[in-house]
Design a protein around this motif. Structure first.
Motif, short mmCIF file in Angstrom:
data_model
loop_
_atom_site.label_atom_id
_atom_site.label_comp_id
_atom_site.label_asym_id
_atom_site.label_seq_id
_atom_site.Cartn_x
_atom_site.Cartn_y
_atom_site.Cartn_z
N ARG A 231 0.82 -1.22 -0.21
CA ARG A 231 0.00 0.12 0.03
C ARG A 231 0.78 0.93 0.06
NH1 ARG A 231 -5.08 1.95 3.32
NH2 ARG A 231 -5.78 3.74 3.06
N ASN A 235 -1.84 8.66 0.46
CA ASN A 235 -2.75 7.88 -0.47
C ASN A 235 -2.60 9.00 -1.64
OD1 ASN A 235 -5.56 7.41 -1.56
ND2 ASN A 235 -6.24 6.55 0.55
N TYR A 237 -4.47 8.56 -4.15
CA TYR A 237 -5.90 8.83 -4.88
C TYR A 237 -6.58 10.05 -3.94
CZ TYR A 237 -4.64 4.78 -6.26
OH TYR A 237 -3.38 3.39 -6.68
#
Length: 292
Positions: A231, A235, A237
């Motif tokens: 991961r 983040n 996104y």
């Protein structure tokens, strides 16, 4: 004690970089940025990071400023993650071919690579040294896996010295097991001129140094290129609007995670088929082209 090797980015080859990183876990590349890139990153980032507050906690620094989502703040981020002495080296260490059975076929499979984190870090006067750590600990990596999942770069936007908090590194620690404890006496400070960069594997013990100066802020910019099967630490996104991602070249879009890795990681369903999510950016690219 082993010192960090310095290579001149103007003449060093990717083989030179890989050889030193394989042995020591890290290498300093002088002249990593061109003068134009260094000036541009400074102009883009310094006014923004100077607006950030300090004092999150001891690990992240009580007198340290941090600024993230750098692809939204400087277009020179793309130059860093596609740098000819960085991206190929990351692929060498991270995208190691594996073999897997699929029915009657013994297939070779290779992961892709992605940007795991982007952050500017400014260590202020009086800041204490950061605890020595491995950055691949963010995704619970282990030496037992027998491979690396991250190659990171720390770029000096200001000179790094032993006095102003130059990153402390333990050369060779990428070969240690998970149980060996790092000692500060084993670490050496990263000393390099602005525009130079430290490349280091995710398994290398390191930490921000102590800033013993009275008024000097040490500013660095770090990016990580990670295996696509872990991961992303940052983040992207949520941090980066699709319209912004679409404004970058496709290679950078894919590095930011807008891709299907290997055979079946990150896919989306379109008309009953497993599809590469990168195609979702194409209408946005077209809209930008028409608008211009």
């Amino acid at each position: 004690m082993v010192n960090l090797v310095k290579l001149d980015g103007a003449v060093a080859s990717i083989d030179d970089v890989i050889s030193v990183v394989d042995r020591d876990g890290g290498v300093i590349i002088e002249n990593f940025l061109t003068p134009e890139q260094l000036c541009g990153m400074r102009n883009d980032l310094l006014p923004l990071i100077e607006e950030q507050s300090t004092g999150r906690d001891v690990f992240f620094g009580m007198n340290t400023r941090r600024l993230s989502a750098l692809f939204a703040k400087t277009r020179y981020s793309a130059d860093v993650v596609t740098h000819p002495l960085y991206l190929p080296a990351a692929r060498h260490f991270v995208c190691v071919p594996q073999h897997r059975w699929s029915g009657e076929s013994f297939m070779e499979v290779t992961c892709d690579i992605q940007v795991g984190v982007s952050q500017a870090i400014q260590i202020g006067p009086g800041e204490g040294g950061q605890a020595l750590h491995r950055d691949d600990g963010a995704f619970f990596w282990s030496r037992k896996f027998g491979r690396e999942a991250r190659l990171q770069v720390m770029i000096a936007l200001s000179d790094f010295t032993a006095e102003n908090g130059g990153t402390m590194v333990i050369p060779g620690s990428h070969r240690w097991d998970d149980e060996r404890k790092p000692q500060i006496e084993e670490a050496i400070p990263t000393e390099m001129k602005a525009g130079s960069a430290l490349l280091f594997l995710g398994g290398v013990y390191h930490g921000g140094g102590t800033n013993r100066t009275e008024s000097e802020w040490r500013t660095g910019v770090t990016f990580a290129l990670d295996a696509s099967f872990v991961r992303q630490e940052e983040n992207h996104y949520l941090a980066l609007p699709p319209e912004l991602v679409a404004s970058y070249p496709e290679e950078v879009q894919r590095l930011l995670g807008w891709s299907m890795s290997g055979r079946a990681l990150g896919w989306i369903e379109v008309d009953g088929e497993l599809s590469d999510p990168n195609f979702l950016l194409k209408p946005l690219e077209k809209s930008r082209a028409l608008a211009s």
